[in-house]
Design an enzyme around this catalytic site. Structure first.
Site, short mmCIF file in Angstrom:
data_model
loop_
_atom_site.label_atom_id
_atom_site.label_comp_id
_atom_site.label_asym_id
_atom_site.label_seq_id
_atom_site.Cartn_x
_atom_site.Cartn_y
_atom_site.Cartn_z
N HIS A 93 0.82 -1.22 0.00
CA HIS A 93 0.00 0.00 0.00
C HIS A 93 0.86 1.27 0.00
CE1 HIS A 93 0.07 -0.08 4.57
NE2 HIS A 93 0.02 1.21 4.40
N ASP A 230 1.01 -7.66 2.30
CA ASP A 230 1.16 -6.23 2.06
C ASP A 230 2.65 -5.81 1.97
OD1 ASP A 230 0.81 -3.52 1.81
OD2 ASP A 230 -0.68 -3.36 3.39
N SER A 677 3.99 2.47 8.22
CA SER A 677 3.70 1.44 7.23
C SER A 677 4.97 1.07 6.48
CB SER A 677 2.67 1.94 6.23
OG SER A 677 1.40 1.90 6.81
N1 ARG Z 1 -4.60 0.90 7.16
C1 ARG Z 1 -3.33 0.89 6.52
C2 ARG Z 1 -2.54 2.11 6.88
O1 ARG Z 1 -3.08 3.15 7.14
C3 ARG Z 1 -3.43 0.87 5.05
C4 ARG Z 1 -3.84 -0.42 4.53
C5 ARG Z 1 -4.08 -0.36 3.06
N2 ARG Z 1 -4.96 -1.39 2.69
C6 ARG Z 1 -6.18 -1.18 2.14
N3 ARG Z 1 -6.98 -2.16 1.97
N4 ARG Z 1 -6.55 0.03 1.78
O2 ARG Z 1 -1.32 2.09 6.84
#
Ligand code: ARG
Length: 755
Positions: A93, A230, A677
């Site tokens: 992501h 991811d 992330s």
């Molecule tokens: N919640 C994650 C973050 O803010 C992002 C995950 C991305 N995945 C998704 N399905 N949009 O780092």
């Protein structure tokens, strides 16, 4: 045996005596003093120097802040170097926008994945940088020397700005090729300087298909149990002499000071985990007034507007494969924030964070009350905050709608707003304002023409960028809905003139207004904007309906932001005093600063949790869960064909646990937030065991109050990452490059303590 038991008891007691060490995003520079002993007790085997050393290679040298800027002040994600040739892991992501940029309907790597089989297949990027921290310095004393309590807030900010600018410049000159950033900590009570090396040639090396990298989609986002691969792979390049450089074919892979070895040992409950990265922002010292402000005033309109925008985009994305790609990244980013705000709202309410904040405030107020000197210094802090939030609460709505439904609502508004400078330059100068002297007048006119030319040239690339990911039909729909929402939610006397005028003109139909705008504006299609830039004239721009709307909204912004800004200033002073008071009140407590896009490390352990009464969540998920969730009719839960084959064969090679099971994701109780992330999860020996990628639904209030019992970090197990690279993608060229450490016997903590 007995001894072992005794020592175990000691460890248990040791744990009980600690203030939850999982909480806290610590500055690596202070780890030796504040955390190292604690970390050793939990399983760390590295010395403080191996973690953060200025004169020796250490973990910090393998950690990169990712940005789109060549001179970043913040980082959207974190990456870690995993090979001697500058190979870097991060999240899928985090790479999503870049993967999209390399995708088209015919070559859709977002859907199919991408694997470079050799260096020359790696894909360069215009705007992606990787920053490595060289050193950091405390400059609090130098900044404070320029400040005094008699200064107004403006004077104070100006003095801070000029002092930090001077210090940054001095450090940059001294350091040569480095980029220097200054940051405020503890609400303006401390200041630090950070020296970075910023690499500007970062290429895409590998990405799994979205059905792996984004498995579970927005439904699973922010949730456990999770089954997402991811991760994405990049490589950092340097000039042939090793220095940072723009993209060039002759650039070579970075030779890092340090890269993380990778462990195949996997995780068990209570295993030590540390996570390094660039968390963007937290608000852990927010007061109850701030919590209420967020809950009642700030979040609801944003949630409403984002939700509507997402629904509209989805209609057009589902209808057209090109729009699906064009809007993929925008949609993912907006959906992520939207769900975050909903989750945070629920978390703040369910966990009654307001009550916990009130308790702290009561203790503080009581402490202040006990001493006249304190009363003089801190007596006004809480009342000031309460008042400031009240004022902000009563002024934020018109401001928020103007910003979020107006200026950043439909894309065409912000885009036409970019032409404001050109508008100013094209505006004819009335005869009487022109210079009398013919020669001077001629020169002035020539200068103006030159500026117009330059402005046009600088606009052309943004026109290309804009239309690359733009669909006018979707945006027209968004414009109608955003403006309607604006009109319905904000009192008429707080609306910009253009809004209610157009409402009346179009008999209450913003659909009709949006249609007129898109039919008549040059900004609704690329050809007409380009034609305009080839032969610009003032009247066309001045009368353009999208431009007029943007100008009307912009002008209104000044009117609605005044009161809000004033209360924000008194708030920032109160926050600074509250922070310093809290620290004075608890002299023995070790405080950690809120996240602010600087390098931090967080340490904790692998842990499960109880999300609800009688419900226990295990700390790992396995490939079995991928198949359990499979739904071929739902794009979020389609399972990659090759992956499914291998799961059915249970063919996981060296990446499985000793019982043959392949772990997909695991939980730890590290304290992280957005910006983390892509962060490496590192074991006690300094080896990579996972990549952090999310937080969990039950503790979405965590940015405001850490919840030890509930808050978890969701990580992708590094063995699942290797399995995908090796077996699903067959990219053995990458596996060969990694420093993979085969299962060693688990180090025995008891023995360790005996040494
Ligand atoms: N919640 C994650 C973050 O803010 C992002 C995950 C991305 N995945 C998704 N399905 N949009 O780092």
């Amino acid at each position: 045996m007995k001894k072992t038991i005794l020592i175990l008891a000691f460890i248990v007691l040791g744990f009980a005596g600690r203030l939850s060490a999982d909480e806290g995003m610590w500055l690596p520079m202070f780890v030796e003093r504040l955390n190292h002993t604690d970390m050793q007790q939990m399983g760390l085997q590295l010395t403080a120097d191996e973690i953060y050393g200025i004169n020796n290679a250490s973990i910090k040298d393998a950690i990169a802040g990712l940005s789109t800027s060549p001179t970043p002040n913040g980082y959207f994600c974190t990456g870690e170097i995993v090979s001697a040739q500058g190979l870097m892991f991060t999240n899928h992501h985090c790479g999503y926008d870049i993967i999209q940029q390399h995708s088209s309907v015919d070559n859709d790597i977002l859907t199919n994945g991408f694997w470079a089989r050799s260096l020359d297949e790696e894909l360069p990027n215009d705007a992606l940088t990787a920053s490595f921290l060289v050193s950091m310095n405390d400059i609090t004393d130098s900044v404070m020397a320029q400040l005094n309590e008699e200064m107004s807030d403006q004077e104070r900010s100006a003095a801070i700005r000029s002092t930090t600018a001077r210090l940054r410049k001095a450090a940059a000159d001294e350091a040569g090729r480095y980029h220097v950033v200054s940051k405020s900590f503890f609400e303006g009570n401390e200041y630090y300087l950070f020296v970075y090396e910023v690499f500007r040639d970062v290429r895409l090396v590998g990405a799994p298909p979205s059905s792996i990298g984004k498995y579970g989609g927005d439904t699973d986002n922010w949730m456990w149990p999770r089954h997402t691969g991811d991760f994405a792979i990049f490589r950092v390049y340097t000039a042939p002499d090793g220095s940072p450089a723009d993209y060039a074919p002759e650039n070579i892979p970075l030779k890092p000071k340090h890269h993380l070895p990778i462990s195949l040992d996997g995780v068990q409950k209570d295993d030590f985990t540390m996570i390094w990265g660039f968390p963007g922002g937290t608000d852990r010292y927010l007061t109850s007034y701030g919590v209420n402000f967020n809950l009642d005033k700030q979040y609801p309109p944003i949630i409403d507007l984002f939700g509507k925008k997402l629904d509209i985009w989805k209609i057009y994305m589902d209808a057209d494969p090109q729009v699906r790609i064009q809007y993929a990244s925008k949609h993912a980013v907006t959906a992520n924030t939207w769900k975050y705000l909903i989750g945070q709202t629920l978390g703040l309410r369910n966990l009654d964070v307001e009550a916990k904040k009130r308790e702290i405030e009561a203790t503080f107020a009581n402490w202040v009350e006990q001493d006249t000197e304190r009363k003089a210094k801190y007596g006004e802090v809480l009342p000031t905050m309460e008042q400031a939030y009240q004022q902000m609460g009563s002024t934020i709505q018109p401001l928020l709608y103007n910003a979020m439904a107006g200026l950043s609502g439909a894309e065409i508004v912000g885009f036409s707003q970019q032409f404001a400078a050109l508008h100013g330059l094209l505006k004819p100068i009335p005869k009487k304002e022109r210079p009398k002297d013919k020669e001077i007048a001629r020169q002035a006119e020539a200068d103006r023409q030159k500026q117009i030319e330059q402005t046009i040239e600088s606009l052309r690339p943004s026109v290309d960028d804009f239309f690359k990911n733009y669909n006018a039909a979707a945006d027209q729909h968004v414009l109608a809905v955003m403006l309607n929402d604006y009109y319905m939610h904000v009192d008429t006397d707080k609306q910009p003139e253009i809004l209610y005028q157009q409402f009346n003109k179009h008999s209450g139909s913003f659909d009709s207004y949006a249609e007129t705008v898109f039919k008549n504006s040059i900004f609704s299609n690329q050809a007409s904007v380009s034609n305009f830039l080839d032969d610009p004239d003032f009247k066309t721009l001045d009368r353009d309906p999208a431009y007029t709307l943007a100008t009307g909204l912009m002008g209104h912004m000044m009117q609605v932001s005044g009161g809000y800004q004033a209360s924000q200033q008194s708030l920032s002073k109160a926050k600074r005093l509250f922070m310093s008071g809290l620290r004075e009140m608890q002299p023995d407590k070790v405080f950690y600063p809120d996240a602010n896009s600087t390098m931090r490390l967080s340490y904790g352990t692998v842990q499960d949790y109880y999300p609800a009464d009688a419900v226990k969540y295990a700390y790992t998920t396995t490939t079995a869960g991928i198949l359990e969730k499979e739904d071929p009719t739902n794009e979020e839960f389609i399972v990659d064909k090759k992956l499914k084959e291998l799961i059915n064969l249970q063919d996981f090679g060296p990446y499985a646990n000793s019982d043959g099971v392949l772990i997909v994701n695991f939980l730890s109780n590290n304290d992280i937030t957005g910006g983390n992330s892509g962060s490496p999860v590192i074991n006690g020996r300094g080896e990579l065991i996972g990549i952090a990628f999310d937080g969990n639904w039950e503790a979405m209030s965590g940015d405001i109050a850490f919840e030890p019992a509930l808050q978890r970090t969701i990580n992708v197990d590094i063995r699942y990452v290797l399995f995908i690279i090796d077996r699903v993608a067959g990219a053995t060229n990458l596996i060969d490059e990694l420093d993979i450490r085969k299962a060693e016997p688990k180090p025995d903590r008891v023995e360790l303590l005996e040494i």
